[in-house]
Design a protein around this motif. Structure first.
Motif, PDB file in Angstrom:
ATOM      1  N   ARG A 177       1.059  -1.214   0.038  1.00  0.00           N
ATOM      2  CA  ARG A 177      -0.100  -0.196  -0.058  1.00  0.00           C
ATOM      3  C   ARG A 177       0.884   1.353  -0.098  1.00  0.00           C
ATOM      4  NH1 ARG A 177      -2.845  -0.416   5.268  1.00  0.00           N
ATOM      5  NH2 ARG A 177      -4.154   1.228   4.524  1.00  0.00           N
ATOM      6  N   ALA A 178       2.137   1.097   0.609  1.00  0.00           N
ATOM      7  CA  ALA A 178       3.070   2.256   0.514  1.00  0.00           C
ATOM      8  C   ALA A 178       3.387   2.810  -0.730  1.00  0.00           C
ATOM      9  CB  ALA A 178       3.939   2.132   1.807  1.00  0.00           C
ATOM     10  N   ALA A 179       3.854   1.680  -1.461  1.00  0.00           N
ATOM     11  CA  ALA A 179       4.112   1.890  -2.951  1.00  0.00           C
ATOM     12  C   ALA A 179       2.892   2.431  -3.917  1.00  0.00           C
ATOM     13  CB  ALA A 179       4.633   0.772  -3.529  1.00  0.00           C
ATOM     14  N   VAL A 180       1.885   2.032  -3.393  1.00  0.00           N
ATOM     15  CA  VAL A 180       0.531   2.817  -4.199  1.00  0.00           C
ATOM     16  C   VAL A 180       0.610   4.200  -3.935  1.00  0.00           C
ATOM     17  CG1 VAL A 180      -1.937   2.577  -4.476  1.00  0.00           C
ATOM     18  CG2 VAL A 180      -0.623   0.665  -4.441  1.00  0.00           C
ATOM     19  N   ALA A 181       0.712   4.517  -2.416  1.00  0.00           N
ATOM     20  CA  ALA A 181       0.572   5.843  -1.963  1.00  0.00           C
ATOM     21  C   ALA A 181       1.670   6.644  -2.689  1.00  0.00           C
ATOM     22  CB  ALA A 181       0.565   5.895  -0.615  1.00  0.00           C
ATOM     23  N   ASP A 182       2.886   6.247  -2.736  1.00  0.00           N
ATOM     24  CA  ASP A 182       3.931   6.707  -3.582  1.00  0.00           C
ATOM     25  C   ASP A 182       3.716   7.167  -4.783  1.00  0.00           C
ATOM     26  OD1 ASP A 182       6.691   7.897  -3.566  1.00  0.00           O
ATOM     27  OD2 ASP A 182       7.208   6.023  -4.581  1.00  0.00           O
ATOM     28  N   LEU A 183       2.935   6.306  -5.609  1.00  0.00           N
ATOM     29  CA  LEU A 183       2.439   6.550  -7.014  1.00  0.00           C
ATOM     30  C   LEU A 183       1.375   7.693  -6.929  1.00  0.00           C
ATOM     31  CD1 LEU A 183       2.265   6.103  -9.845  1.00  0.00           C
ATOM     32  CD2 LEU A 183       0.933   4.274  -9.433  1.00  0.00           C
ATOM     33  N   GLN A 207       5.383   3.628   6.900  1.00  0.00           N
ATOM     34  CA  GLN A 207       5.739   4.313   5.359  1.00  0.00           C
ATOM     35  C   GLN A 207       4.462   4.817   4.860  1.00  0.00           C
ATOM     36  OE1 GLN A 207       8.791   4.245   4.877  1.00  0.00           O
ATOM     37  NE2 GLN A 207       9.269   5.011   2.828  1.00  0.00           N
ATOM     38  N   LEU A 208       3.304   4.346   5.106  1.00  0.00           N
ATOM     39  CA  LEU A 208       2.184   4.641   4.441  1.00  0.00           C
ATOM     40  C   LEU A 208       1.525   5.809   5.341  1.00  0.00           C
ATOM     41  CD1 LEU A 208      -0.443   4.646   2.649  1.00  0.00           C
ATOM     42  CD2 LEU A 208      -1.350   2.965   4.343  1.00  0.00           C
ATOM     43  N   ALA A 209       1.795   5.951   6.683  1.00  0.00           N
ATOM     44  CA  ALA A 209       1.252   6.895   7.483  1.00  0.00           C
ATOM     45  C   ALA A 209       2.073   8.059   7.369  1.00  0.00           C
ATOM     46  CB  ALA A 209       1.207   6.263   8.946  1.00  0.00           C
ATOM     47  N   GLY A 210       3.633   7.877   7.231  1.00  0.00           N
ATOM     48  CA  GLY A 210       4.315   8.932   6.924  1.00  0.00           C
ATOM     49  C   GLY A 210       4.026   9.973   5.396  1.00  0.00           C
ATOM     50  N   TYR A 211       3.775   9.047   4.585  1.00  0.00           N
ATOM     51  CA  TYR A 211       3.315   9.551   3.086  1.00  0.00           C
ATOM     52  C   TYR A 211       2.126  10.363   3.192  1.00  0.00           C
ATOM     53  CZ  TYR A 211       6.764   6.769   0.492  1.00  0.00           C
ATOM     54  OH  TYR A 211       7.668   5.909  -0.105  1.00  0.00           O
ATOM     55  N   HIS A 266       5.541   4.764  16.268  1.00  0.00           N
ATOM     56  CA  HIS A 266       4.969   5.839  15.217  1.00  0.00           C
ATOM     57  C   HIS A 266       5.799   7.178  15.241  1.00  0.00           C
ATOM     58  CE1 HIS A 266       1.447   4.063  17.041  1.00  0.00           C
ATOM     59  NE2 HIS A 266       0.864   4.305  16.139  1.00  0.00           N
ATOM     60  N   ALA A 267       7.357   6.872  15.481  1.00  0.00           N
ATOM     61  CA  ALA A 267       8.257   7.923  15.375  1.00  0.00           C
ATOM     62  C   ALA A 267       8.040   8.644  13.836  1.00  0.00           C
ATOM     63  CB  ALA A 267       9.786   7.547  15.857  1.00  0.00           C
ATOM     64  N   ALA A 268       8.554   7.645  12.702  1.00  0.00           N
ATOM     65  CA  ALA A 268       8.545   8.061  11.751  1.00  0.00           C
ATOM     66  C   ALA A 268       7.140   8.885  11.178  1.00  0.00           C
ATOM     67  CB  ALA A 268       8.515   6.986  10.654  1.00  0.00           C
ATOM     68  N   THR A 269       6.137   8.545  11.626  1.00  0.00           N
ATOM     69  CA  THR A 269       4.770   9.446  11.220  1.00  0.00           C
ATOM     70  C   THR A 269       4.835  10.463  12.028  1.00  0.00           C
ATOM     71  OG1 THR A 269       3.658   7.082  10.886  1.00  0.00           O
ATOM     72  CG2 THR A 269       2.264   9.107  11.083  1.00  0.00           C
ATOM     73  N   ARG A 270       5.066  10.590  13.381  1.00  0.00           N
ATOM     74  CA  ARG A 270       5.185  11.611  14.148  1.00  0.00           C
ATOM     75  C   ARG A 270       6.096  12.774  13.403  1.00  0.00           C
ATOM     76  NH1 ARG A 270       1.922  14.262  16.556  1.00  0.00           N
ATOM     77  NH2 ARG A 270       2.376  15.852  15.166  1.00  0.00           N
ATOM     78  N   ALA A 271       7.324  12.207  13.084  1.00  0.00           N
ATOM     79  CA  ALA A 271       8.340  13.198  12.348  1.00  0.00           C
ATOM     80  C   ALA A 271       7.799  13.886  11.284  1.00  0.00           C
ATOM     81  CB  ALA A 271       9.479  12.558  12.099  1.00  0.00           C
ATOM     82  N   VAL A 309      12.773  11.119   6.470  1.00  0.00           N
ATOM     83  CA  VAL A 309      11.344  11.099   6.773  1.00  0.00           C
ATOM     84  C   VAL A 309      10.479  10.822   5.624  1.00  0.00           C
ATOM     85  CG1 VAL A 309       9.497  12.333   7.917  1.00  0.00           C
ATOM     86  CG2 VAL A 309      11.714  12.951   8.602  1.00  0.00           C
ATOM     87  N   PRO A 310       9.610   9.766   5.880  1.00  0.00           N
ATOM     88  CA  PRO A 310       8.675   9.105   4.822  1.00  0.00           C
ATOM     89  C   PRO A 310       7.981  10.229   4.081  1.00  0.00           C
ATOM     90  CG  PRO A 310       8.522   7.794   6.695  1.00  0.00           C
ATOM     91  CD  PRO A 310       9.482   8.887   7.098  1.00  0.00           C
TER      92      PRO A 310
END
Length: 301
Positions: free
Chosen positions: A84-90, A177-181, A208-213, A280-281
């Protein structure tokens, strides 16, 4: 999303034959979107690569691009979709193109001003001559091409803007990754109450550190004055994770300028000499890059 809902419902109702992408009529797009649900990794990768080339070709969007957006959103929203993160990247690429954070806060009216007055008929005319590879043999049509390209960008952006409620929902997804995107995507649209509440509410813990950032950076770019945003970022200066502390300090520097609290300035100063090269994602600029830019804005870079 309800698992009984097909994320590709209505796919065959789109007139793909009359829409174009970088290589002609978009007749291959439906099968490429379906392939993103395949259980086979090589099939998904091939479909993703093909879609990048078709509807986001070297940063250019096409008439078909905006029609892909709601299906990419629905696929990323469905927990049964692999990668899903790859889809969100697209999705991010189609909606925003190659835009970087130095264009934030983003003003779509200014960015897409060249598209004003471009009609569907004019866009279709340019598409026909692009497909025939004789665009520059027709001066009047060639003169329309730049405006039409901006029209396609605007259409894709506005298609993405209709789904900010989904991006807010992704902020709590277990995939960082998805949440960060999702947090980065929200930086590009006019902030509403739900988006700000969702960004502020992202937990400050290891998972949740990456998402929080990512949420910190989005809040830092937020163009509205808000005590809850400033209070949230100030509290996060004491976070356990370095990337959360540093991005909170960056966000406050962007928002407060020379009113930045000493604690945040100390964090930025220490981060300038840190060996950390964290990313950061969702953001192209590295954390050290954000630190350097924040200090520069303060006249210290």
């Amino acid at each position: 999303m309800d698992n009984l809902t097909d994320p590709l419902a209505g796919l065959d109702d789109v007139p793909w034959k009359s829409l174009h992408h970088a290589y002609g009529p978009a007749v291959d797009v439906p099968d490429q979107l379906r392939a993103l649900r395949s259980a086979e990794v090589p099939v998904r990768r091939e479909a993703l690569s093909a879609l990048f080339g078709n509807v986001y070709h070297q940063g250019t969007r096409w008439g078909a691009s905006c029609h892909v957006v709601p299906f990419l959103v629905a696929l990323a929203d469905d927990p049964d979709t692999p990668d899903r993160a790859a889809v969100a990247d697209l999705l991010r690429s189609v909606v925003l193109g190659d835009r970087r954070d130095d264009e934030l806060p983003f003003d779509p009216r200014r960015a897409f001003a060249a598209a004003e007055g471009i009609t569907d008929k004019q866009a279709a005319l340019v598409e026909r001559h692009l497909e025939a590879e004789d665009l520059f043999d027709h001066e009047e049509v060639a003169e329309l091409a730049d405006g039409v390209a901006v029209r396609w960008e605007a259409d894709a952006f506005h298609a993405g803007a209709r789904h900010t409620d989904r991006y807010v929902r992704w902020l709590t997804d277990p995939d960082p990754q998805l949440a960060g995107y999702a947090a980065e995507l929200l930086a590009w649209f006019a902030p509403d109450e739900a988006a700000l509440a969702g960004l502020i509410a992202v937990p400050d813990d290891e998972a949740h550190a990456a998402t929080r950032a990512s949420a910190n950076l989005t809040l830092g770019h937020c163009p509205v004055s808000s005590e809850p945003i400033d209070a949230c970022l100030h509290q996060l200066l004491a976070a356990k994770a370095e990337v959360v502390r540093v991005t909170a300090a960056v966000g406050l520097a962007y928002r407060l300028g020379d009113q930045l609290p000493d604690q945040a300035l100390d964090i930025l100063t220490d981060a300038r000499t840190s060996d950390s090269d964290a990313d950061v994602p969702g953001w192209d600029r590295s954390v050290p890059g954000f630190v350097a830019l924040a200090l520069h804005r303060l006249g210290l870079g």
